[in-house]
Design a protein around this motif. Sequence first.
Motif, short mmCIF file in Angstrom:
data_model
loop_
_atom_site.label_atom_id
_atom_site.label_comp_id
_atom_site.label_asym_id
_atom_site.label_seq_id
_atom_site.Cartn_x
_atom_site.Cartn_y
_atom_site.Cartn_z
N GLU A 183 2.49 1.49 -3.53
CA GLU A 183 1.43 1.96 -4.34
C GLU A 183 1.21 3.54 -4.20
O GLU A 183 1.04 4.18 -5.29
CB GLU A 183 0.23 1.38 -4.01
N SER A 184 1.18 4.12 -3.14
CA SER A 184 0.84 5.43 -3.18
C SER A 184 2.00 6.34 -3.31
O SER A 184 1.82 7.56 -3.70
CB SER A 184 0.30 5.99 -1.69
N GLU A 205 0.88 -1.16 0.00
CA GLU A 205 -0.17 0.04 -0.07
C GLU A 205 0.81 1.35 -0.05
O GLU A 205 0.54 2.49 -0.59
CB GLU A 205 -1.06 -0.18 1.17
N ARG A 256 -1.57 6.65 -12.82
CA ARG A 256 -1.99 7.59 -12.28
C ARG A 256 -1.58 8.76 -13.27
O ARG A 256 -0.62 9.06 -13.95
CB ARG A 256 -1.38 8.16 -10.96
#
Lengths: 238, 111
Positions: free
Chosen positions: A208-209, A205, B107
Amino acid sequence: MLEKGTAKKVTIYVNEDAQHNLGPLYEAILTFLLHKSVAGATATRALAGFGPHQVMHTAKIEVLTRHMPIRIEFIESAQRVDELMPTLYDMVTDGLIEVQETQVVKAVAPNQAAPKLPHQELKGKARLMRIYMGESDQWEGEALYDAILKRLRLMDIAGATVYRGILGYGAKRHTHRSGPLHLSHDLPVMISVVDTEEKLRPAIEAVESMMQDGLIVLSDVDVIRLVHARPESAHVGS
Amino acid sequence: MSAAKKGKLLRLHFSEADRHQGKPLYEAVVERAKGLGIAGATVFRGLEGYGETTEIHRPHLMRRDQPIVVTIVDTPDKIERLIPEAEALMDKGLIATSDVDCIRIERNPSA
């Protein structure tokens, strides 16, 4: 030695001239904490302050300079704080004791006889994570692979290795390549990480961020053995 | 955490000295993967290694003969389609696959 995780932070406010057995109270408290092998304690002298007597103690008024507030702080496990509190409660006859929840992020003492390794033994079923990105990818002004590696270390992940590819392409469809004539600084980079499923889940996580684009690939692996090269070094590769 | 998708990881091991129609084999493999619409491919050069000829591949003064690993991740059916093509390109070497879970991160930089 303090361990990472939740702990209690104790703050004691006393006056500099408060006495305990013919000595300053703050010294008596520090001596007591030292004898009880508390990991560390700090006494700081305030610039100015006031207490329930509603008298301003400040260094500007000479008669009151021996009357400055002192703050003693130490951090210990909840259980240790429980053991120490009755004595501290008795010692502080004029002042304030406060306890709060805190989070120990890092507690390191150099040259300790037997430092505790920050990660557990790893053996058996584990997960292998491969993270694909570009060498020129950035995160908050630093190289993304560097930032990810630092984050993984902070999270006590057993080990990670950064590889640089010589050629590749990904979602952006442009080819990363190097050659004798073009010195590219955007070659493909892959980080391989091995740890248990539970340890990796928060790491995935976090990674990923931090990524704008790229690929994370997970697979099951069997860890045969994790060898620590030197007992005083907590660094392992995978 | 985004949902992980089932995928296949394909690894092709051969030598940097291997060629296909005059150009390095790894370049030919990457081009073929691109032509098949495979999501991505990465070529890594090892420092030293040995394979089926038991000849040690290590850097020489004049020619490069270090081990090469090409890793490719995509859906199982796309990988299945690439394997025979890669096999045809390679004279010798090793092809290995493993089951993986993939998380694709995409993104918009402005977002």
